[in-house]
Motif scaffolding. Sequence first.
Motif, PDB file in Angstrom:
ATOM      1  N   PRO A  28       0.359  -1.224   0.496  1.00 50.79           N
ATOM      2  CA  PRO A  28      -0.081   0.285  -0.129  1.00 50.79           C
ATOM      3  C   PRO A  28       1.001   1.107   0.012  1.00 50.79           C
ATOM      4  CG  PRO A  28      -0.421  -0.999   2.519  1.00 50.79           C
ATOM      5  CD  PRO A  28       0.377  -1.812   1.295  1.00 50.79           C
ATOM      6  N   ASN A  29       2.132   0.841   0.523  1.00 54.68           N
ATOM      7  CA  ASN A  29       2.515   2.205   0.092  1.00 54.68           C
ATOM      8  C   ASN A  29       3.743   3.130  -1.079  1.00 54.68           C
ATOM      9  OD1 ASN A  29       3.223   2.520   3.329  1.00 54.68           O
ATOM     10  ND2 ASN A  29       4.187   0.116   3.376  1.00 54.68           N
ATOM     11  N   GLY A  52     -10.158  -3.249   0.427  1.00 54.19           N
ATOM     12  CA  GLY A  52     -11.263  -3.708   0.707  1.00 54.19           C
ATOM     13  C   GLY A  52     -11.402  -2.426   1.519  1.00 54.19           C
ATOM     14  N   HIS A  53     -10.786  -1.227   1.604  1.00 54.74           N
ATOM     15  CA  HIS A  53     -11.615   0.119   2.366  1.00 54.74           C
ATOM     16  C   HIS A  53     -11.859   1.371   1.042  1.00 54.74           C
ATOM     17  CE1 HIS A  53      -8.178  -1.511   4.519  1.00 54.74           C
ATOM     18  NE2 HIS A  53      -7.336  -1.630   3.751  1.00 54.74           N
ATOM     19  N   PRO A  54     -13.622   1.581   1.858  1.00 52.07           N
ATOM     20  CA  PRO A  54     -14.267   2.073   1.189  1.00 52.07           C
ATOM     21  C   PRO A  54     -13.740   3.286   1.331  1.00 52.07           C
ATOM     22  CG  PRO A  54     -15.468   1.272   2.640  1.00 52.07           C
ATOM     23  CD  PRO A  54     -14.075   0.809   3.074  1.00 52.07           C
ATOM     24  N   PHE A 134      -2.952   7.479  -1.249  1.00 52.10           N
ATOM     25  CA  PHE A 134      -2.069   6.608  -1.190  1.00 52.10           C
ATOM     26  C   PHE A 134      -2.364   6.108   0.151  1.00 52.10           C
ATOM     27  CE2 PHE A 134       2.669   5.547   1.446  1.00 52.10           C
ATOM     28  CZ  PHE A 134       3.377   6.039   0.737  1.00 52.10           C
ATOM     29  N   PRO A 135      -2.320   5.196  -0.318  1.00 53.30           N
ATOM     30  CA  PRO A 135      -3.442   4.170   0.945  1.00 53.30           C
ATOM     31  C   PRO A 135      -2.330   3.832   2.452  1.00 53.30           C
ATOM     32  CG  PRO A 135      -2.931   3.226  -0.538  1.00 53.30           C
ATOM     33  CD  PRO A 135      -2.316   3.846  -1.293  1.00 53.30           C
ATOM     34  N   GLN A 280      -8.164  -9.061  -2.205  1.00 48.45           N
ATOM     35  CA  GLN A 280      -7.549  -8.626  -3.829  1.00 48.45           C
ATOM     36  C   GLN A 280      -7.845  -9.333  -5.064  1.00 48.45           C
ATOM     37  OE1 GLN A 280      -3.676  -6.556  -2.656  1.00 48.45           O
ATOM     38  NE2 GLN A 280      -4.263  -5.181  -0.854  1.00 48.45           N
ATOM     39  N   GLN A 281      -8.883 -10.006  -5.298  1.00 44.95           N
ATOM     40  CA  GLN A 281      -9.259 -11.234  -6.266  1.00 44.95           C
ATOM     41  C   GLN A 281      -9.687 -10.301  -6.755  1.00 44.95           C
ATOM     42  OE1 GLN A 281      -7.719 -14.323  -5.901  1.00 44.95           O
ATOM     43  NE2 GLN A 281      -6.706 -13.102  -3.672  1.00 44.95           N
TER      44      GLN A 281
END
Length: 367
Positions: A28-29, A52-54, A134-135, A280-281
């Motif tokens: 995620p970086n 999985g993050h809205p 940038f998650p 993440q599929q």
Amino acid sequence: MQDHAIQERPAEQDSAPEYDLRQIDCDPNFWYPIAWSHKVRPGKAFAARYAGHPIALIRPENGPVYALEDRCAHRQVPLSKGMVEGDCIKCCYHGWAFDRAGKCVTVPYLNKEGVGRPVKSYPCREKSGLIFVFPGDPALAETVPLPQIAQVENPEFKTRRFYPRLKCHYTFMHENLMDMNHQFLHRRQMGSITARFMGQDKGENFQEARYSFARKGGNQPLAEALIFGKHRDIEGQEQPVEEIVSIRTTYPYQTLQIHDKDGDLVMDLWVAYVPLGADQQGTQTFGLLSVKKPKWGFLLDLAWPVLGIFTNRIFEEDKEVVELEQKAWRELGGDHNIEVFPIVKALRALLARSGVPNANARPLKKG
């Protein structure tokens, strides 16, 4: 023309993944696009996702777009359904208001400060018609550059967007584009052509492969001829190298560039594969394809719809086959791929060491 020599790297870089590659999440970086700029209108909010993050993207009437977790801290209703007022977003349910840092600045029916809880904010940037977040660790965002994106800002090129959503892990997409030996799949669109491997480069965070193509049968597609010019037909002889196709994964992005026989760039593709779902599929693709304008630019404008149809058909064939790979992964309970092409082996090693094994990642059996 580019150097075709293989650049040697330490052998351990090509070691096999220790975990099932389809259970290794994106790191995620990095900066990931999650929406096209034109989708997020002034004074409006837009619902997007990373894995999985809205994420709610908010564009005030004045000022840059910003990103917050798409859940109000009060009842977890999506903030993207709320109302933009000034620089803040107000939840549609009770009117709690949050600023661009995620701080709750108003609980209207209590009329005092420090009551509401904040929501998570994400570093957010806009470039080349895309909105990036940038998650990962926000403290690292300033140290990680935004990617260079095709030739979007270059007036000598014409650029089109594409954004298919796929039911597969992002690693299948990297493998698909890197391995030009799959041109048999596109025989109905491209005719009978053979990929000729011309060399590679690789490093800690990238893998590149170069190819040329020889036509073995069938006519050259119109869209291809419009971009590169008509190839000569040489009866009974090997077609000469007309272009060099360079595919490069510079983690986590991927590019495809085509240079003509004089070494001039004629096509530049940039793609990001953004993971969807907690496992993440799934993958949301954001791609930009830049084509060099010919001397008479109107010719490319006339050909643009034909090029769009041609590329869409190619993408649809790729989409079908990678989703079938993902289906097989589920049915077999893991990655049973038998890879023999050294370039893809090296790519798989790059993706494995660059990503993050998820909580369900299974160690692979050795031997």
